[in-house]
Design a protein around this motif. Structure first.
Motif, mmCIF file in Angstrom:
data_model
loop_
_atom_site.group_PDB
_atom_site.id
_atom_site.type_symbol
_atom_site.label_atom_id
_atom_site.label_comp_id
_atom_site.label_asym_id
_atom_site.label_seq_id
_atom_site.Cartn_x
_atom_site.Cartn_y
_atom_site.Cartn_z
ATOM 1 N N UNK A 260 -50.449 -13.183 -24.718
ATOM 2 C CA UNK A 260 -49.874 -13.515 -23.403
ATOM 3 C C UNK A 260 -49.451 -14.966 -23.289
ATOM 4 N N UNK A 261 -50.127 -15.854 -24.059
ATOM 5 C CA UNK A 261 -49.832 -17.289 -24.031
ATOM 6 C C UNK A 261 -49.829 -17.805 -25.461
ATOM 7 N N UNK A 262 -48.826 -18.616 -25.777
ATOM 8 C CA UNK A 262 -48.727 -19.225 -27.099
ATOM 9 C C UNK A 262 -48.503 -20.722 -26.958
ATOM 10 N N UNK A 263 -49.204 -21.491 -27.774
ATOM 11 C CA UNK A 263 -48.843 -22.896 -27.915
ATOM 12 C C UNK A 263 -47.538 -22.980 -28.694
ATOM 13 N N UNK A 264 -46.716 -23.974 -28.360
ATOM 14 C CA UNK A 264 -45.359 -24.025 -28.908
ATOM 15 C C UNK A 264 -44.959 -25.466 -29.217
ATOM 16 N N UNK B 205 -39.496 -13.959 -30.126
ATOM 17 C CA UNK B 205 -40.658 -14.435 -29.378
ATOM 18 C C UNK B 205 -40.233 -15.401 -28.272
ATOM 19 N N UNK B 206 -39.339 -16.328 -28.594
ATOM 20 C CA UNK B 206 -38.971 -17.343 -27.608
ATOM 21 C C UNK B 206 -38.121 -16.766 -26.481
ATOM 22 N N UNK B 207 -37.425 -15.670 -26.720
ATOM 23 C CA UNK B 207 -36.614 -15.048 -25.672
ATOM 24 C C UNK B 207 -37.424 -14.095 -24.799
ATOM 25 N N UNK B 208 -38.663 -13.814 -25.177
ATOM 26 C CA UNK B 208 -39.496 -12.854 -24.450
ATOM 27 C C UNK B 208 -40.145 -13.549 -23.256
ATOM 28 N N UNK C 148 -30.897 -20.828 -32.158
ATOM 29 C CA UNK C 148 -31.396 -19.457 -32.208
ATOM 30 C C UNK C 148 -30.392 -18.433 -31.711
ATOM 31 N N UNK C 149 -29.425 -18.885 -30.908
ATOM 32 C CA UNK C 149 -28.463 -17.941 -30.342
ATOM 33 C C UNK C 149 -28.948 -17.249 -29.095
ATOM 34 N N UNK C 150 -30.095 -17.699 -28.541
ATOM 35 C CA UNK C 150 -30.621 -17.139 -27.296
ATOM 36 C C UNK C 150 -31.194 -18.277 -26.453
ATOM 37 N N UNK C 151 -31.297 -18.028 -25.147
ATOM 38 C CA UNK C 151 -31.948 -18.979 -24.255
ATOM 39 C C UNK C 151 -33.462 -18.731 -24.308
ATOM 40 N N UNK C 152 -34.261 -19.761 -24.577
ATOM 41 C CA UNK C 152 -35.715 -19.555 -24.537
ATOM 42 C C UNK C 152 -36.176 -19.262 -23.118
ATOM 43 N N UNK C 153 -37.141 -18.388 -22.999
ATOM 44 C CA UNK C 153 -37.672 -17.989 -21.689
ATOM 45 C C UNK C 153 -39.185 -18.176 -21.692
ATOM 46 N N UNK C 154 -39.728 -18.402 -20.509
ATOM 47 C CA UNK C 154 -41.176 -18.523 -20.401
ATOM 48 C C UNK C 154 -41.742 -19.803 -20.960
#
Length: 218
Positions: free
Chosen positions: A46-50, A95-98, A119-125
Motif C-alpha cells: 500500500x505504501x512504498x518508499x521512493x 508501479x509509479x502510475x498506480x 517513463x511515458x506516464x504521469x506518476x500518481x500517488x
C-alpha cells in the motif's frame, strides 16, 4: 509559526546509526523470475518508499535524459530498477502510475518533471514528505537525513561521493547498492512513524486574520 531548525549533520552524528537493509533484502531484478517476484511484492504494497538516481552531468547545458535508477522499498526490502533494462522500465512505469499505491519520498519536484518523459506516464500517488515537515515549521527542504534524525532519532549517513557516482553503470558497486536502497527505505520508515511524531508536535500557530476595514458611520 516561527521557523524551526532541523538537526544539523553534527547533531545527527550523535544519534544511533540508521539500520540499513541487509544485502539479502536488496533486490536488483535481472531475470524474468526476478521481475515477476518484484512485481508481485511491489504491487501488493500500500505504501512504498521512493527515490531515483541519475548519472551526474558535469557539462553545462548537457541533456538530462532523466533517472537511470528507480528505487522502491517496503519496510522490509528494497528493489533497485535499472532503467536500461526494458523489464525494469515497464515495472517502474506500472508501479509509479498506480494511484492505489502511495509513493513517499523527499524532494520529488524534479522527479515529477522528469519521469513523464522517461517513463511515458504521469506518476500518481506521490507524496513529498518535505511538505509534511513544512507544515510543522521546518521549511520546504528538510530532507531525508534530518527527517530520520527528527522522527526516528537515528543518524543516516549520506555519502556525497556515492550521490555523484555513475548511476548508469550496468553493474552497481556495493556502496551504490547500499546508498540507493537506503534512499528509498528510509522514507517508508519515516512515513510509518510520522503519525506518532506529528501527534507530539506543537500545534501550528493560527494565521493572523485579515484586518477588517474601519466603518465610519455618518
Amino acid at each position: 509559526m516561527p521557523r524551526r531548525l532541523p538537526p544539523s549533520k553534527e547533531q545527527s552524528a550523535l544519534l544511533p546509526p540508521f539500520p540499513t537493509l541487509a544485502p539479502q533484502h536488496i533486490h536488483i531484478p535481472a531475470t524474468p523470475e526476478d521481475f515477476a517476484a518484484a512485481r508481485a511484492a511491489l504491487l501488493a504494497a500500500p505504501v512504498l518508499g521512493f527515490d531515483t538516481e541519475s548519472r551526474p552531468l558535469f557539462t553545462a547545458g548537457a541533456h538530462d535524459a532523466g533517472p537511470d535508477l528507480v528505487q522502491l522499498a517496503t519496510p522490509h526490502g528494497a528493489w533497485l530498477l535499472q532503467l536500461h533494462r526494458r523489464e525494469a522500465l515497464e515495472l517502474a512505469r506500472e508501479v509509479l502510475a498506480d494511484a492505489r499505491i502511495l509513493k513517499v519520498g523527499f524532494g520529488l519536484d524534479n522527479d515529477r518533471r522528469s519521469l513523464p518523459a522517461r517513463l511515458g506516464v504521469e506518476p500518481a500517488g506521490l507524496q513529498d514528505l518535505d511538505r509534511v515537515f513544512a507544515r510543522h515549521g521546518f521549511g520546504r527542504n528538510t530532507g531525508v537525513r534530518a527527517a530520520v534524525a527528527l522522527v526516528l532519532g537515528q543518524c543516516l549517513a549520506k555519502s556525497k561521493k556515492m550521490s555523484t557516482s555513475n548511476w548508469s553503470a550496468r553493474t552497481l558497486s556495493p556502496g551504490q547498492v547500499r546508498y540507493a536502497a537506503t534512499d528509498a527505505h528510509a522514507p517508508v520508515l519515516v512515513h510509518q512513524a510520522l503519525p506518532a511524531w506529528e501527534a507530539a508536535q506543537p500545534p501550528p500557530a493560527p494565521r493572523p486574520g485579515r484586518p477588517r476595514p474601519l466603518r465610519i458611520s455618518t
